[in-house]
Design a protein around this motif. Structure first.
Motif: not given
Length: 211
Positions: A176-202
């Motif tokens: 988590a420390a090497e990834l941008p943003g709050p971990p829970d928000q990133l997990l939400r995006q990665a699992t379809g629980r929040a709109p997916r940001g363009t940075e996920l593929d990157r």
């Protein structure tokens, strides 16, 4: 953080917060339709309760499935499997007693801790896995459905740092420390629980098929 450490942390905090929910909160719907909060919590408990039988069974000689590969889109996510999963959780919800959850999961963690390094298990789906990898999948269940439960009962996410590290390493290959943003928000995006940001593929997201 090890998967066992994360399992212990995330299960304990879920049991703690759930012990304070009102009866009205237990009956609320969740995004995991058709489950209520009580039924989704029961699903999580069922997902953890496979462990003792796996540890009692003979260990396979070789592990052939990783934690990420466990979530491949095959028969385990078929319509028939989903129907059985829904019914199983609904049945267990009828006798659910949240008061034993922390003791139940602590006992599971203690039993896993007593296993030798490199211990392998066979899942109910027939996968041969390292116990550590299977525990990582249980952390995924606790963390992802923890977000679903938190949203349903109108509580802030309680994702623990150890669970965030295990799940985000599985999804992105980095803690988590090497990834941008709050971990829970990133997990939400990665699992379809929040709109997916363009940075996920990157970031190199490894998609998981989740129930």
């Amino acid at each position: 953080m090890t998967a066992l450490h994360a399992f212990r942390d995330e299960a304990d905090v879920l049991g703690h917060v759930a012990s304070r929910w009102t009866e009205e909160q237990w009956t609320r719907p969740t995004r995991c339709a058709p489950w209520s909060v009580r039924e989704l919590f029961a699903h999580v408990r069922v997902a953890l309760a496979w462990l003792p039988g796996m540890l009692d069974a003979p260990a396979p000689a070789v592990a052939d499935i990783s934690a990420a590969a466990y979530y491949r889109p095959d028969h385990r996510f078929s319509p028939a499997a989903d129907v059985a999963r829904i019914r199983r959780a609904q049945e267990h919800a009828r006798g659910l007693d949240v008061r034993d959850f922390r003791g139940f999961t602590a006992g599971l963690a203690d039993r896993c801790a007593a296993e030798p390094p490199g211990r392998m298990v066979r899942t109910r789906h027939g996968d041969a896995m390292l116990l550590d990898d299977f525990l990582a999948t249980r952390v995924v269940e606790l963390a992802v459905h923890g977000l679903d439960l938190a949203d349903a009962v109108d509580q802030p996410a309680w994702l623990t740092p150890s669970a965030a590290d295990v799940v985000l390493r599985l999804l992105f290959g980095r803690p988590a420390a090497e990834l941008p943003g709050p971990p829970d928000q990133l997990l939400r995006q990665a699992t379809g629980r929040a709109p997916r940001g363009t940075e996920l593929d990157r970031l190199g997201l490894t998609p998981l098929t989740l129930s």
